[in-house]
Design a protein around this motif. Structure first.
Motif, short mmCIF file in Angstrom:
data_model
loop_
_atom_site.label_atom_id
_atom_site.label_comp_id
_atom_site.label_asym_id
_atom_site.label_seq_id
_atom_site.Cartn_x
_atom_site.Cartn_y
_atom_site.Cartn_z
N ASN A 32 0.58 -1.25 -0.06
CA ASN A 32 -0.06 0.00 -0.08
C ASN A 32 1.06 1.29 -0.10
N ASP A 33 0.75 2.00 -1.22
CA ASP A 33 1.57 3.34 -1.05
C ASP A 33 0.28 4.17 -0.51
N ASN A 34 0.27 4.59 0.84
CA ASN A 34 -0.79 5.40 1.32
C ASN A 34 -0.59 7.03 1.29
N GLY A 35 0.54 7.27 0.76
CA GLY A 35 0.91 8.63 0.71
C GLY A 35 1.21 9.32 2.09
N GLY A 36 1.70 10.40 2.07
CA GLY A 36 2.19 11.00 3.20
C GLY A 36 3.49 10.31 4.13
N GLY A 37 4.20 9.79 3.19
CA GLY A 37 5.21 9.12 3.64
C GLY A 37 5.09 7.86 4.19
N GLN A 38 3.78 7.29 4.13
CA GLN A 38 3.83 5.65 4.58
C GLN A 38 3.38 4.80 3.65
N ILE A 39 4.23 4.09 3.46
CA ILE A 39 4.04 2.71 2.53
C ILE A 39 4.21 1.33 3.30
N ILE A 78 -1.21 14.41 0.83
CA ILE A 78 -0.81 13.90 -0.56
C ILE A 78 -0.78 14.96 -1.59
N ASP A 79 -1.73 15.95 -1.42
CA ASP A 79 -1.78 17.10 -2.28
C ASP A 79 -2.39 18.23 -1.81
N LYS A 80 -1.64 19.15 -1.27
CA LYS A 80 -2.21 20.42 -0.36
C LYS A 80 -3.42 21.21 -1.11
N ARG A 81 -3.55 21.02 -2.51
CA ARG A 81 -4.84 21.80 -3.09
C ARG A 81 -5.83 20.96 -2.75
N LEU A 82 -5.89 19.94 -2.06
CA LEU A 82 -7.18 19.20 -1.89
C LEU A 82 -7.77 19.57 -0.61
#
Length: 310
Positions: free
Chosen positions: A161-168, A289-293
């Motif tokens: 799982n590549d969950n984003g935020g530096g957590q895999i 993951i994406d600060k635009r969201l």
């Protein structure tokens, strides 16, 4: 504002989830009744009353989380939110089935039956104690892939799982995952945390489960979804039933590319993620993951009412 609906995966379950929806919305009660009838048991009682150890069992947690997500979806619809207002939908692992049911690709009953089978097949694929999973924090995907190669030593150790935020999350043989945890600090990881899971999900050890799901999905009715579904293994949308079927089979052994799914949504113009169901895991990950969201979680009757106010 362009929005995407996202549906949570295993780990988001908790005893009592969905109870307020069941009490407040007849449409939500109908979902729980449909799931109970499809499975031939009162899963709703387990969801609302526990015990927690039984709810956490993979074969129960998977259809239970789908039931709560669809109950929340029906409540939203009763408040005037049409599914077509979403530009895309996506779900984390089992949440992809919830997403597909929400947009009409699966019936609720079929999704419940498939997830019960999926949970049992994934649990049975590897004998207890022979597999493991661990979260690696602070490394990118390339570094984790290299770590898995070093740790494997002829066993299975793969990014799951590549969950984003530096957590895999990595998954595989218990010995290989233990080696990955031990090697992680020297590879630059901030932390490596063994996870309390019952099987090594989303790696090649799940091949027996993938074969069982291939049979079940071949016999399942899959309609073209009303909204494109961004699937885990491709990190790209589809509305083609045959492609959906093929991607769901691949998902059992393949990596959940959640970070890439969310990045794809943001780059496609989505501005807001609405997490539909239990917990706040996916909405919590969104801005990392994406600060635009922007992101919001909707899993209770109060949250549905608040969202409906606009």
């Amino acid at each position: 504002m362009s929005i995407a609906l996202v549906f949570p995966g295993q780990g988001s379950q908790s005893v009592g989830m969905g109870r307020s929806l069941h009490e407040a919305y007849p449409e939500s009660r109908a979902v729980f009744d449909e799931v109970d009838e499809a499975l031939g048991e009162k899963l709703s009682t387990l969801i609302f009353e526990g015990p927690e150890d039984r709810l956490t069992l993979t074969e129960n947690a998977q259809p239970a989380l789908m039931a709560v997500s669809l109950a929340a979806m029906r409540a939203l619809e009763s408040e005037g939110f049409a599914i077509d207002k979403a530009a895309y939908v996506a779900g984390h692992s089992l949440g992809e089935y919830s997403a597909l049911a929400a947009v009409g690709a699966f019936s609720v009953a079929d999704a419940a039956k498939l997830l019960r089978l999926r949970g049992r097949a994934m649990q049975a694929a590897v004998p207890a104690g022979e597999g493991a999973m661990a979260a690696i924090l602070g490394l990118d995907a390339e570094a984790v892939a290299a770590l898995c190669e070093r740790a494997a030593e002829g066993d299975v150790c793969e990014p799951a799982n590549d969950n984003g935020g530096g957590q895999i999350v990595v998954s595989g043989s218990a010995a290989a995952v233990a080696r990955a945890v031990a090697l992680a600090p020297s590879a630059g990881a901030k932390r490596a945390i063994p996870l309390p899971v019952s099987a090594p999900f989303h790696c090649s050890l799940m091949q027996p489960a993938a074969e069982r799901m291939a049979e079940a999905l071949a016999a399942a009715t899959i309609a073209a979804p009303r909204v494109p579904v961004v699937s885990n293994v491709a990190a790209a949308p589809t509305r083609d039933p045959n492609e959906i079927r093929e991607r769901l089979v691949r998902q059992v052994t393949g990596q959940v590319r959640w970070r890439e799914c969310v990045e794809w949504l943001a780059n496609a113009g989505v501005e807001r993620l609405v997490e539909v169901g239990s917990g706040k895991v996916l909405s919590g990950l969104a801005r990392r993951i994406d600060k635009r969201l922007d992101a919001v979680a909707i899993g209770t009757a109060d949250a549905v009412r608040e969202f409906a106010k606009g």
